[in-house]
Design a protein around this motif. Structure first.
Motif, short mmCIF file in Angstrom:
data_model
loop_
_atom_site.label_atom_id
_atom_site.label_comp_id
_atom_site.label_asym_id
_atom_site.label_seq_id
_atom_site.Cartn_x
_atom_site.Cartn_y
_atom_site.Cartn_z
N MET A 1 0.84 -1.20 0.00
CA MET A 1 0.00 0.00 0.00
C MET A 1 0.89 1.26 0.00
N ALA A 2 0.60 2.20 -0.88
CA ALA A 2 1.36 3.45 -0.86
C ALA A 2 1.11 4.19 0.45
N GLU A 3 2.03 5.03 0.78
CA GLU A 3 2.01 5.71 2.08
C GLU A 3 0.70 6.45 2.39
N ARG A 4 0.15 7.07 1.34
CA ARG A 4 -1.03 7.91 1.58
C ARG A 4 -2.33 7.12 1.57
N GLU A 5 -2.26 5.85 1.24
CA GLU A 5 -3.50 5.09 1.10
C GLU A 5 -3.93 4.40 2.39
N GLU A 6 -5.20 4.07 2.42
CA GLU A 6 -5.70 3.17 3.45
C GLU A 6 -6.65 2.21 2.73
N ARG A 7 -6.87 1.09 3.39
CA ARG A 7 -7.75 0.11 2.76
C ARG A 7 -9.20 0.44 3.10
N THR A 8 -10.07 0.31 2.12
CA THR A 8 -11.48 0.57 2.42
C THR A 8 -12.37 -0.48 1.77
N GLY A 78 -12.52 -4.67 -2.05
CA GLY A 78 -11.52 -4.08 -1.16
C GLY A 78 -10.66 -3.18 -2.03
N MET A 79 -10.40 -1.98 -1.56
CA MET A 79 -9.62 -1.03 -2.36
C MET A 79 -8.62 -0.32 -1.48
N ASP A 80 -7.47 -0.04 -2.06
CA ASP A 80 -6.53 0.85 -1.39
C ASP A 80 -6.79 2.24 -1.96
N ILE A 81 -7.15 3.11 -1.08
CA ILE A 81 -7.80 4.34 -1.51
C ILE A 81 -7.37 5.46 -0.56
N VAL A 82 -7.34 6.69 -1.03
CA VAL A 82 -7.09 7.78 -0.10
C VAL A 82 -8.42 8.22 0.51
N ALA A 83 -8.37 9.08 1.49
CA ALA A 83 -9.56 9.40 2.28
C ALA A 83 -10.74 9.85 1.45
N GLN A 84 -10.48 10.28 0.23
CA GLN A 84 -11.57 10.82 -0.58
C GLN A 84 -12.56 9.81 -1.11
N GLY A 111 -32.95 4.94 0.58
CA GLY A 111 -33.10 3.49 0.67
C GLY A 111 -32.76 2.76 -0.61
N ARG A 112 -32.27 3.48 -1.62
CA ARG A 112 -31.82 2.87 -2.89
C ARG A 112 -30.62 3.68 -3.37
N ASN A 113 -29.59 3.70 -2.53
CA ASN A 113 -28.47 4.62 -2.85
C ASN A 113 -27.24 3.94 -3.43
N VAL A 114 -27.43 2.86 -4.10
CA VAL A 114 -26.54 2.12 -5.02
C VAL A 114 -25.16 1.66 -4.55
N CYS A 115 -24.57 2.31 -3.58
CA CYS A 115 -23.19 1.95 -3.25
C CYS A 115 -22.89 2.23 -1.78
N HIS A 116 -22.07 1.37 -1.21
CA HIS A 116 -21.61 1.55 0.16
C HIS A 116 -20.13 1.89 0.16
N GLY A 117 -19.70 2.70 1.12
CA GLY A 117 -18.27 2.93 1.34
C GLY A 117 -18.02 3.11 2.82
N SER A 118 -16.96 2.54 3.32
CA SER A 118 -16.64 2.64 4.76
C SER A 118 -16.50 4.10 5.17
N ASP A 119 -16.90 4.40 6.40
CA ASP A 119 -16.87 5.80 6.85
C ASP A 119 -15.63 6.15 7.67
N SER A 120 -14.78 5.20 7.97
CA SER A 120 -13.55 5.49 8.72
C SER A 120 -12.59 4.33 8.53
N ALA A 125 -11.58 -1.55 8.29
CA ALA A 125 -10.88 -2.77 8.72
C ALA A 125 -11.90 -3.82 9.16
N ARG A 126 -12.90 -3.38 9.90
CA ARG A 126 -13.94 -4.29 10.37
C ARG A 126 -14.72 -4.89 9.19
N GLU A 127 -15.10 -4.05 8.27
CA GLU A 127 -15.92 -4.50 7.14
C GLU A 127 -15.13 -5.42 6.20
N ILE A 128 -13.88 -5.07 5.92
CA ILE A 128 -13.05 -5.93 5.05
C ILE A 128 -12.95 -7.32 5.67
#
Ligand code: IDP
Ligand code: MG
Length: 151
Positions: A1-8, A78-84, A111-120, A125-128
Motif C-alpha cells: 500500500m502506498a504511504e497515503r493510502e488506506e484500505r477501504t 476491497g480497495m486501497d484508496i485515499v480518504a476521498q 433506501g436505494r443509494n446504489v453503493c456503500h463505502g466505509s466511513d472510517s 478494517a472491520r468491514e473488510i
C-alpha cells in the motif's frame, strides 16, 4: 500500500447490480488510480448484513435496510484508496449529494443509494474482515500507482 493510502470497503448494493452500474462504479475508483485488492459477487446472508450494519440495528428503517440489502447480489470490493473515497460516494441521502458523486449521479432515494463505502479507517478494517477472508485479498504492486499516480 502506498504511504497515503488506506484500505477501504466498497460495495455495489443490489439496486446498483440490478441497474447495471457495477462497471460504472468500479470504473470511477479505478480511473482515479485506486488499487483493487479484493472483488466478489454474492447475495449476502442475513447474519452478515446484520453484522455489517450493526450500528443501525435500533433504527426504524433497519428491517427495510436488511430486506433491501438481502434482495439480490452485491459486488464487494476491497480497495486501497485515499480518504476521498467517501467524498466520491456522496451523502447518504442522494438528493443531498453533489452532482459528480456516485450517489449524486445515479440515484434519488436514501433506501436505494446504489453503493456503500466505509466511513472510517476502523470501520473499513472491520468491514473488510467481515466480507473477505485473508486469502481472498490480493497482494501485488500496482506499477501505475508507484510510478504515475503518486509522486
Ligand atoms: P452511509 O451508507 O452513507 O454510510 P449510514 O447512515 O451508514 O449511511 O446508513 C447505511 C445505509 O442505510 C444507507 O446507505 C441507506 O441505504 C440506509 N439508510 C440510512 N438512513 C436511512 C433512512 O433514514 N431511511 C432509509 N434508509 C436509510
Ligand atoms: Mg455507513
Amino acid at each position: 500500500m502506498a504511504e497515503r493510502e488506506e484500505r477501504t470497503f466498497i460495495m455495489v448494493k443490489p439496486d446498483g447490480v440490478q441497474r447495471s452500474l457495477v462497471g460504472e462504479i468500479m470504473e470511477r475508483f479505478e480511473q482515479r488510480g485506486y488499487k483493487l485488492v479484493g472483488l466478489k459477487m454474492m447475495t449476502a446472508p442475513k447474519e452478515l448484513l446484520e453484522m455489517h450494519y450493526h450500528e443501525l440495528r435500533e433504527r426504524p428503517f433497519f428491517p427495510k435496510l436488511m430486506a433491501y440489502m438481502g434482495s439480490g447480489p452485491v459486488v464487494a470490493m476491497g480497495m486501497d484508496i485515499v480518504a476521498q473515497g467517501r467524498a466520491m460516494l456522496g451523502a447518504t441521502d442522494p438528493l443531498k449529494s453533489a452532482p459528480g458523486t456516485i450517489r449524486g449521479d445515479y440515484c434519488q432515494a436514501t433506501g436505494r443509494n446504489v453503493c456503500h463505502g466505509s466511513d472510517s479507517k476502523a470501520s473499513a478494517a472491520r468491514e473488510i474482515s467481515l466480507w473477505f477472508k485473508d486469502s481472498e485479498l490480493s497482494h501485488y504492486t500496482n506499477e501505475q500507482h508507484t510510478k504515475w499516480v503518486y509522486e
